[in-house]
Write a protein that holds these residues in place. Structure first.
Motif, PDB file in Angstrom:
ATOM      1  N   ARG A 116       0.837  -1.348  -0.005  1.00  0.00           N
ATOM      2  CA  ARG A 116       0.014   0.063  -0.043  1.00  0.00           C
ATOM      3  C   ARG A 116       0.856   1.238   0.168  1.00  0.00           C
ATOM      4  O   ARG A 116       0.765   2.143  -0.672  1.00  0.00           O
ATOM      5  CB  ARG A 116      -0.992  -0.039   1.205  1.00  0.00           C
ATOM      6  N   ASP A 117       1.934   1.211   0.873  1.00  0.00           N
ATOM      7  CA  ASP A 117       2.710   2.352   1.029  1.00  0.00           C
ATOM      8  C   ASP A 117       3.450   2.665  -0.492  1.00  0.00           C
ATOM      9  O   ASP A 117       3.442   3.677  -0.982  1.00  0.00           O
ATOM     10  CB  ASP A 117       3.966   2.143   1.970  1.00  0.00           C
ATOM     11  N   ASP A 118       3.844   1.588  -1.201  1.00  0.00           N
ATOM     12  CA  ASP A 118       4.554   1.822  -2.623  1.00  0.00           C
ATOM     13  C   ASP A 118       3.422   2.204  -3.594  1.00  0.00           C
ATOM     14  O   ASP A 118       3.890   3.118  -4.338  1.00  0.00           O
ATOM     15  CB  ASP A 118       4.891   0.380  -2.927  1.00  0.00           C
ATOM     16  N   TYR A 119       2.196   1.675  -3.266  1.00  0.00           N
ATOM     17  CA  TYR A 119       1.149   2.379  -4.192  1.00  0.00           C
ATOM     18  C   TYR A 119       1.005   3.768  -4.245  1.00  0.00           C
ATOM     19  O   TYR A 119       1.089   4.436  -5.025  1.00  0.00           O
ATOM     20  CB  TYR A 119      -0.092   1.541  -4.021  1.00  0.00           C
ATOM     21  N   LEU A 120       0.745   4.044  -2.903  1.00  0.00           N
ATOM     22  CA  LEU A 120       0.711   5.616  -2.565  1.00  0.00           C
ATOM     23  C   LEU A 120       1.653   6.223  -3.076  1.00  0.00           C
ATOM     24  O   LEU A 120       1.544   7.539  -3.380  1.00  0.00           O
ATOM     25  CB  LEU A 120       0.181   5.741  -1.255  1.00  0.00           C
ATOM     26  N   ASP A 121       2.816   5.890  -2.976  1.00  0.00           N
ATOM     27  CA  ASP A 121       4.130   6.694  -3.427  1.00  0.00           C
ATOM     28  C   ASP A 121       4.048   7.029  -4.649  1.00  0.00           C
ATOM     29  O   ASP A 121       4.389   8.438  -4.983  1.00  0.00           O
ATOM     30  CB  ASP A 121       5.415   5.694  -3.075  1.00  0.00           C
ATOM     31  N   LEU A 169       3.349  -1.801  -8.733  1.00  0.00           N
ATOM     32  CA  LEU A 169       2.778  -1.167  -9.516  1.00  0.00           C
ATOM     33  C   LEU A 169       3.617  -0.960 -10.960  1.00  0.00           C
ATOM     34  O   LEU A 169       3.367  -1.313 -12.155  1.00  0.00           O
ATOM     35  CB  LEU A 169       2.449   0.176  -9.060  1.00  0.00           C
ATOM     36  N   THR A 170       4.948  -0.565 -10.847  1.00  0.00           N
ATOM     37  CA  THR A 170       5.641  -0.258 -12.052  1.00  0.00           C
ATOM     38  C   THR A 170       6.378  -1.769 -12.505  1.00  0.00           C
ATOM     39  O   THR A 170       6.457  -1.561 -13.514  1.00  0.00           O
ATOM     40  CB  THR A 170       6.862   0.456 -11.551  1.00  0.00           C
ATOM     41  N   LEU A 171       6.413  -2.796 -11.579  1.00  0.00           N
ATOM     42  CA  LEU A 171       6.657  -4.158 -12.304  1.00  0.00           C
ATOM     43  C   LEU A 171       5.513  -4.508 -13.206  1.00  0.00           C
ATOM     44  O   LEU A 171       6.086  -5.043 -14.250  1.00  0.00           O
ATOM     45  CB  LEU A 171       6.878  -5.024 -11.275  1.00  0.00           C
ATOM     46  N   GLU A 229      -5.577  -3.322 -10.544  1.00  0.00           N
ATOM     47  CA  GLU A 229      -5.136  -4.586 -10.201  1.00  0.00           C
ATOM     48  C   GLU A 229      -4.376  -4.549  -8.966  1.00  0.00           C
ATOM     49  O   GLU A 229      -4.230  -5.674  -8.132  1.00  0.00           O
ATOM     50  CB  GLU A 229      -4.221  -5.213 -11.474  1.00  0.00           C
ATOM     51  N   VAL A 230      -3.387  -3.448  -8.808  1.00  0.00           N
ATOM     52  CA  VAL A 230      -2.568  -3.455  -7.617  1.00  0.00           C
ATOM     53  C   VAL A 230      -3.393  -3.321  -6.571  1.00  0.00           C
ATOM     54  O   VAL A 230      -3.169  -3.951  -5.428  1.00  0.00           O
ATOM     55  CB  VAL A 230      -1.491  -2.438  -7.905  1.00  0.00           C
ATOM     56  N   GLU A 231      -4.477  -2.637  -6.590  1.00  0.00           N
ATOM     57  CA  GLU A 231      -5.212  -2.473  -5.280  1.00  0.00           C
ATOM     58  C   GLU A 231      -5.936  -3.847  -5.191  1.00  0.00           C
ATOM     59  O   GLU A 231      -6.335  -3.989  -3.664  1.00  0.00           O
ATOM     60  CB  GLU A 231      -6.211  -1.312  -5.600  1.00  0.00           C
ATOM     61  N   ALA A 232      -6.376  -4.560  -5.904  1.00  0.00           N
ATOM     62  CA  ALA A 232      -7.055  -5.917  -5.561  1.00  0.00           C
ATOM     63  C   ALA A 232      -6.085  -6.693  -5.010  1.00  0.00           C
ATOM     64  O   ALA A 232      -6.405  -7.303  -4.040  1.00  0.00           O
ATOM     65  CB  ALA A 232      -7.495  -6.322  -6.922  1.00  0.00           C
ATOM     66  N   ARG A 233      -4.756  -6.820  -5.527  1.00  0.00           N
ATOM     67  CA  ARG A 233      -3.780  -7.696  -5.029  1.00  0.00           C
ATOM     68  C   ARG A 233      -3.554  -7.138  -3.391  1.00  0.00           C
ATOM     69  O   ARG A 233      -3.233  -8.302  -2.697  1.00  0.00           O
ATOM     70  CB  ARG A 233      -2.422  -7.509  -5.598  1.00  0.00           C
ATOM     71  N   ILE A 234      -3.564  -5.978  -3.220  1.00  0.00           N
ATOM     72  CA  ILE A 234      -3.264  -5.420  -1.821  1.00  0.00           C
ATOM     73  C   ILE A 234      -4.546  -6.100  -0.755  1.00  0.00           C
ATOM     74  O   ILE A 234      -4.309  -6.579   0.213  1.00  0.00           O
ATOM     75  CB  ILE A 234      -3.210  -3.762  -1.593  1.00  0.00           C
ATOM     76  N   ARG A 235      -5.652  -5.629  -1.282  1.00  0.00           N
ATOM     77  CA  ARG A 235      -6.896  -6.304  -0.814  1.00  0.00           C
ATOM     78  C   ARG A 235      -6.743  -7.645  -0.503  1.00  0.00           C
ATOM     79  O   ARG A 235      -6.943  -8.387   0.855  1.00  0.00           O
ATOM     80  CB  ARG A 235      -8.268  -6.109  -1.327  1.00  0.00           C
ATOM     81  N   GLU A 236      -6.298  -8.379  -1.384  1.00  0.00           N
ATOM     82  CA  GLU A 236      -6.280  -9.979  -1.309  1.00  0.00           C
ATOM     83  C   GLU A 236      -5.166 -10.179  -0.055  1.00  0.00           C
ATOM     84  O   GLU A 236      -5.220 -11.143   0.736  1.00  0.00           O
ATOM     85  CB  GLU A 236      -5.790 -10.646  -2.590  1.00  0.00           C
ATOM     86  N   ASP A 283      -9.226  -5.624  11.490  1.00  0.00           N
ATOM     87  CA  ASP A 283      -9.812  -4.381  11.161  1.00  0.00           C
ATOM     88  C   ASP A 283      -8.453  -3.549  10.567  1.00  0.00           C
ATOM     89  O   ASP A 283      -8.759  -2.744   9.505  1.00  0.00           O
ATOM     90  CB  ASP A 283     -10.431  -3.492  12.079  1.00  0.00           C
ATOM     91  N   LEU A 284      -7.412  -3.770  11.385  1.00  0.00           N
ATOM     92  CA  LEU A 284      -6.239  -2.969  10.690  1.00  0.00           C
ATOM     93  C   LEU A 284      -5.673  -3.462   9.675  1.00  0.00           C
ATOM     94  O   LEU A 284      -5.614  -2.599   8.556  1.00  0.00           O
ATOM     95  CB  LEU A 284      -4.916  -3.229  11.756  1.00  0.00           C
ATOM     96  N   ALA A 285      -5.805  -4.827   9.506  1.00  0.00           N
ATOM     97  CA  ALA A 285      -5.446  -5.500   8.110  1.00  0.00           C
ATOM     98  C   ALA A 285      -6.317  -4.753   7.075  1.00  0.00           C
ATOM     99  O   ALA A 285      -5.627  -4.470   5.941  1.00  0.00           O
ATOM    100  CB  ALA A 285      -5.282  -6.971   8.177  1.00  0.00           C
ATOM    101  N   LEU A 286      -7.630  -4.992   7.269  1.00  0.00           N
ATOM    102  CA  LEU A 286      -8.440  -4.903   5.972  1.00  0.00           C
ATOM    103  C   LEU A 286      -8.585  -3.251   5.698  1.00  0.00           C
ATOM    104  O   LEU A 286      -8.776  -2.957   4.496  1.00  0.00           O
ATOM    105  CB  LEU A 286     -10.110  -5.362   6.529  1.00  0.00           C
ATOM    106  N   ALA A 287      -7.898  -2.459   6.639  1.00  0.00           N
ATOM    107  CA  ALA A 287      -8.059  -0.958   6.366  1.00  0.00           C
ATOM    108  C   ALA A 287      -7.026  -0.932   5.270  1.00  0.00           C
ATOM    109  O   ALA A 287      -6.918   0.382   4.524  1.00  0.00           O
ATOM    110  CB  ALA A 287      -7.688  -0.244   7.597  1.00  0.00           C
ATOM    111  N   GLU A 288      -6.000  -1.752   5.150  1.00  0.00           N
ATOM    112  CA  GLU A 288      -4.930  -1.441   4.090  1.00  0.00           C
ATOM    113  C   GLU A 288      -5.629  -1.257   2.706  1.00  0.00           C
ATOM    114  O   GLU A 288      -5.001  -0.682   1.865  1.00  0.00           O
ATOM    115  CB  GLU A 288      -3.880  -2.534   4.127  1.00  0.00           C
ATOM    116  N   GLY A 289      -6.633  -2.020   2.510  1.00  0.00           N
ATOM    117  CA  GLY A 289      -7.259  -2.231   1.065  1.00  0.00           C
ATOM    118  C   GLY A 289      -7.814  -0.538   0.795  1.00  0.00           C
ATOM    119  O   GLY A 289      -7.999  -0.310  -0.466  1.00  0.00           O
TER     120      GLY A 289
END
Lengths: 315, 315
Positions: free
Chosen positions: A206-211, A235-237, A275-282, A305-311
């Protein structure tokens, strides 16, 4: 009536103990720590410790564990400020810009010495060894990230190795630690370790996605830091597999006008961002499911809840 | 016939164990450690451990102690390369110039993680705590040195604090450590600790003296590094008391042509160089005398010889 979580009280005691622990007679050490330690942050790792402790019915020395985990994290930030050449961290000037690289690195070393002190206080040589192993993995992961960027050795496999080593391993120690200190060996301990690893991976993804895809206002720093350092992310990969120009942009560290906007547009239009967002949720879902072996409790729910919030985290 | 010291055999075993201990799967970590760890150095600190151990009739885990002490020293060197902006260290290019600051700092962190591992192997929480304390003092000492240079807060008192913290404290752990591991508490342990402190002070005083007054050929690096970093030493502090221009030279970091030669000439002609040499011999003698409470042995003699050699060391 469900008994309220004493989490906020524990975090307040944590802040007090942390300030006490990093007190120094040396002025410049104090100045650095005002920035990075006492000025806060989200305290995600201490939170993980207290929640994991609660989930196994309370563990001895949870405060010491929380302090040690946060100190390792803070020291890494101080040693990372040079590496990332981070323009801004938590919306403030990176510490080293004000007092020089020297003071950042050495103040990080001071924090590591206090980590050792507080781990020794638990009386658990097994915990000392667990910190040794985690610190080894963490340092190697950070060097590997640098090496991959330098050699352009980009692959999903290396990406997984890096996020696991530099982020997930310490999260796993935060969640497994209470079980270790309680002397547990079975399924509960394994569940907490697995949770920490998967949560840590989701967190870093998630951090990398937001970056790249986040908003500078929400993040409090400019986007694209990873691209500027030649660091590939999920994402870039994935973009690289479809668009050869992405490798070229990474190679030139996003140095041409419009490079970052081009990456963001490609990610949105190609569906790779989704797709990246979906993988993070997964990954976050896997983390939450890893807790199944633990008995139900408000602590377990809070971890989930902490974990699911990463989505959906935005900063 | 006196039984020969098995010191060289122990040092050979030490080299082997060190290589094993710092092995890494990450290429860049290996490259750094080839430079700084496996390429040697004088191994003064492991030597101190083995001799001190011999002087108390042999201590358990002396090899682990020697490894831990050298790892802390090596990590500090890696974190110090940035600080000192050392042009050359041991006659080679400073590691960070080849692979970047990042890799130096993080490879130093890797060494610290291995230190923690090897200390845990001794099973002594007292030793873990002793390393925590020494690492704290060391980091604070290094920051203090930076702070004193930045604030031009020059004094003999600060000089003594700095050399004690950044060098003597670790030497004292090297010599006291065997007594600690043997469970000793009395005069022998105190004698070894005092020896390490005084020897470490003499050692650093000599290093600082040679940094300005030594020969570049013998040292394998240019002289005047401390002046270029604004670091006052015993020599420049004593010169400052007599010649106001010395403070100005330090303030401009020896930046004008002839500055270093001027300092060397002042030191020689004023007799300050001789005075510093006399003070080093005095400190070394105090170190040797600190060993008096210990029973006579070839180990005790070897420690004394090490100390007294500081009076004439050239590199």
């Amino acid at each position: 009536m469900v008994k309220p979580l004493p989490l906020e009280a524990k975090l307040a005691a944590f802040e007090e103990a942390l300030s006490e622990l990093v007190r120094s007679e040396v002025l410049f050490v104090r100045l650095i720590h005002q920035d990075l330690v006492t000025a806060g942050g989200k305290r995600i790792r201490p939170r993980l410790v207290f929640l994991a402790s609660g989930a196994v019915g309370g563990a001895p020395f949870e405060l010491e564990l929380a302090l040690a985990v946060e100190l390792l994290h803070s020291a890494t930030l101080l040693h990372d400020d040079l590496i990332d050449e981070a323009e801004l961290r938590r919306g403030k000037e990176a510490a080293y810009r004000r007092y020089g690289n020297a003071v950042s690195v050495l103040s990080g070393d001071f924090l590591l010495s206090r980590l050792l002190h507080v781990v020794a206080k638990t009386g658990s040589l097994e915990l000392v060894e667990a910190f040794a192993e985690t610190a080894r993995v963490l340092a190697e992961g950070e060097v590997l990230q640098f090496q991959v960027a330098a050699l352009e050795d980009y692959s999903l496999e290396n990406y997984e190795r890096i996020i696991t080593a530099k982020t997930a391993a310490l999260m796993a120690l935060a969640t497994e630690g209470p079980a270790l200190l309680k002397g547990l060996k079975g399924a509960w301990r394994e569940a907490l370790r697995r949770f920490g690893l998967l949560y840590g991976q989701a967190f870093q993804m998630r951090d990398d996605y937001l970056d790249l895809m986040g908003s500078p206002e929400a993040l409090g720093k400019p986007v694209g830091g990873d691209v500027r350092e030649g660091k590939a992310t999920l994402l870039t990969l994935l973009l690289m597999e479809r668009f050869p120009e992405v490798r070229a942009i990474l190679k030139r560290r996003g140095g041409e006008a419009g490079d970052l906007e081009r990456l963001r547009a490609l990610a949105r239009e190609s569906g790779v961002a989704e797709e990246v967002e979906a993988r993070i949720r997964e990954r976050a879902l896997l983390a939450a499911e890893a807790l199944d072996p633990l008995p139900d409790s408000p602590y377990k729910e809070a971890l989930k809840d902490l974990a699911l919030a990463e989505g959906k985290r935005l900063a």
